[in-house]
Write an enzyme that holds these catalytic residues in place. Sequence first.
Site, short mmCIF file in Angstrom:
data_model
loop_
_atom_site.label_atom_id
_atom_site.label_comp_id
_atom_site.label_asym_id
_atom_site.label_seq_id
_atom_site.Cartn_x
_atom_site.Cartn_y
_atom_site.Cartn_z
N SER A 136 15.03 -0.72 6.79
CA SER A 136 14.63 0.53 7.47
C SER A 136 15.02 0.44 8.93
O SER A 136 15.05 -0.66 9.51
CB SER A 136 13.12 0.72 7.36
OG SER A 136 12.70 1.73 8.26
N TYR A 149 5.10 -2.86 8.23
CA TYR A 149 6.28 -2.25 7.59
C TYR A 149 7.55 -2.74 8.30
O TYR A 149 8.48 -3.25 7.67
CB TYR A 149 6.16 -0.73 7.66
CG TYR A 149 7.31 0.00 7.00
CD1 TYR A 149 7.43 0.03 5.62
CD2 TYR A 149 8.28 0.65 7.76
CE1 TYR A 149 8.50 0.70 5.00
CE2 TYR A 149 9.33 1.33 7.16
CZ TYR A 149 9.44 1.35 5.79
OH TYR A 149 10.49 2.00 5.18
N LYS A 153 10.50 -5.29 6.84
CA LYS A 153 11.88 -4.82 6.70
C LYS A 153 12.85 -5.65 7.53
O LYS A 153 14.01 -5.84 7.16
CB LYS A 153 11.96 -3.34 7.09
CG LYS A 153 11.22 -2.40 6.14
CD LYS A 153 11.82 -2.42 4.75
CE LYS A 153 11.25 -1.35 3.85
NZ LYS A 153 11.88 -1.33 2.52
P1 NDP Z 1 9.16 6.50 -2.41
O1 NDP Z 1 7.75 6.26 -2.04
O2 NDP Z 1 9.59 7.88 -2.76
O3 NDP Z 1 9.58 5.53 -3.61
C1 NDP Z 1 9.21 4.18 -3.57
C2 NDP Z 1 9.62 3.54 -4.87
O4 NDP Z 1 9.16 2.18 -4.84
C3 NDP Z 1 8.97 4.21 -6.07
O5 NDP Z 1 9.91 4.35 -7.10
C4 NDP Z 1 7.88 3.24 -6.46
O6 NDP Z 1 7.71 3.25 -7.87
C5 NDP Z 1 8.47 1.89 -6.04
N1 NDP Z 1 7.43 0.89 -5.84
C6 NDP Z 1 6.48 0.85 -4.87
N2 NDP Z 1 5.67 -0.21 -5.07
C7 NDP Z 1 6.12 -0.84 -6.19
C8 NDP Z 1 5.70 -1.98 -6.91
N3 NDP Z 1 4.62 -2.70 -6.55
N4 NDP Z 1 6.38 -2.34 -8.01
C9 NDP Z 1 7.47 -1.63 -8.41
N5 NDP Z 1 7.91 -0.53 -7.78
C10 NDP Z 1 7.24 -0.15 -6.68
O7 NDP Z 1 10.02 5.93 -1.22
P2 NDP Z 1 11.50 6.22 -0.71
O8 NDP Z 1 12.36 6.62 -1.84
O9 NDP Z 1 11.41 7.06 0.48
O10 NDP Z 1 11.89 4.74 -0.20
C11 NDP Z 1 12.71 3.85 -0.93
C12 NDP Z 1 12.99 2.66 -0.03
O11 NDP Z 1 13.64 3.11 1.15
C13 NDP Z 1 11.73 1.93 0.42
O12 NDP Z 1 11.97 0.55 0.44
C14 NDP Z 1 11.53 2.44 1.83
O13 NDP Z 1 10.82 1.54 2.63
C15 NDP Z 1 12.96 2.61 2.29
N6 NDP Z 1 13.12 3.55 3.39
C16 NDP Z 1 12.72 4.85 3.25
C17 NDP Z 1 12.87 5.73 4.30
C18 NDP Z 1 12.44 7.15 4.23
O14 NDP Z 1 12.42 7.81 5.28
N7 NDP Z 1 12.11 7.68 3.06
C19 NDP Z 1 13.46 5.29 5.58
C20 NDP Z 1 13.84 3.91 5.60
C21 NDP Z 1 13.68 3.08 4.53
P3 NDP Z 1 6.30 3.33 -8.64
O15 NDP Z 1 5.39 4.19 -7.85
O16 NDP Z 1 6.69 3.87 -9.98
O17 NDP Z 1 5.86 1.91 -8.71
#
Ligand code: NDP
Length: 245
Positions: A136, A149, A153
């Site tokens: 991130s 966070y 990262k």
């Molecule tokens: P979302 O919250 O929309 O999605 C997160 C995903 O991670 C979900 O599919 C969730 O699946 C999965 N997840 C979370 N915890 C677990 C766990 N314990 N085991 C398995 N799966 C898990 O987030 P984004 O799509 O926005 O983010 C995706 C990545 O990008 C993350 O790493 C985030 O930190 C990074 N990011 C996002 C930004 C943004 O602005 N959106 C900016 C910078 C980085 P489920 O709930 O089914 O477990």
Amino acid sequence: MITLQDKNILVTGASQGIGREIAISASKLGATVTIVGRNVKKLQETISLLSGNGHKMQAVDLSNAADIDELISQSLPYDGVIFNAGIVEYLPVKFLNESKINAVFSVNFDSNVVLSQKLIKKKLLNKKASLVFISSISSKLGVGGTAMYAASKAALISFSKVLATELAPQGIRSNSICPGIVKTAMTEQANDAASEEELKKAELEYPLGYGEPSDVAGLVMYLLSDMSKWMTGSDLIIDGGFTLK
Ligand code: NDP
């Protein structure tokens, strides 16, 4: 022309958001995709959106070592792995405690270390495989309330660089991506408390506006493909110009 034909790709956190878009894009380019996350219904929705056949899903809580073992036991060697699953926690340092620290690090960092180590030890990474860690832009900043966070990262980037060195002799590459704000459920959650006016003002900090999941997925496709075969150990910023100033 980018192609992922005949590549076997694993995407973590693909039940929604950026991970879902990565899975969709990879399938469109010909990859066979395995998607993991905890929410089975949402994983099924993602599967229904994929192009082509042979894709798999598995319910995995990445903070649970037994779940990772089960995933490993069901895996065939991968040509690409996207370590995308992550959670966010906004809390000033004075309110942190051990359980909150562990909660963030266990998903955002520890799980990725454990998963990569098991993939390596069980020889589940093909020669020339590409590993992509979704970090991130927070890792480069010092925004108040983001300590765990941002630190998790930043740790991921360092880990990815070390892997790049250790795996280069096998032709395996490892890169990380640092997105700015992308419109997903994660950022909606963060914006819950803000007014409409505050939200508009915040987006103006981004010369190209906030990103879409497909913006990140596009860069991931490049890193998965052989077009990036000379790229390893990089941490790539994709933020619509946010850090230009
Ligand atoms: P979302 O919250 O929309 O999605 C997160 C995903 O991670 C979900 O599919 C969730 O699946 C999965 N997840 C979370 N915890 C677990 C766990 N314990 N085991 C398995 N799966 C898990 O987030 P984004 O799509 O926005 O983010 C995706 C990545 O990008 C993350 O790493 C985030 O930190 C990074 N990011 C996002 C930004 C943004 O602005 N959106 C900016 C910078 C980085 P489920 O709930 O089914 O477990």
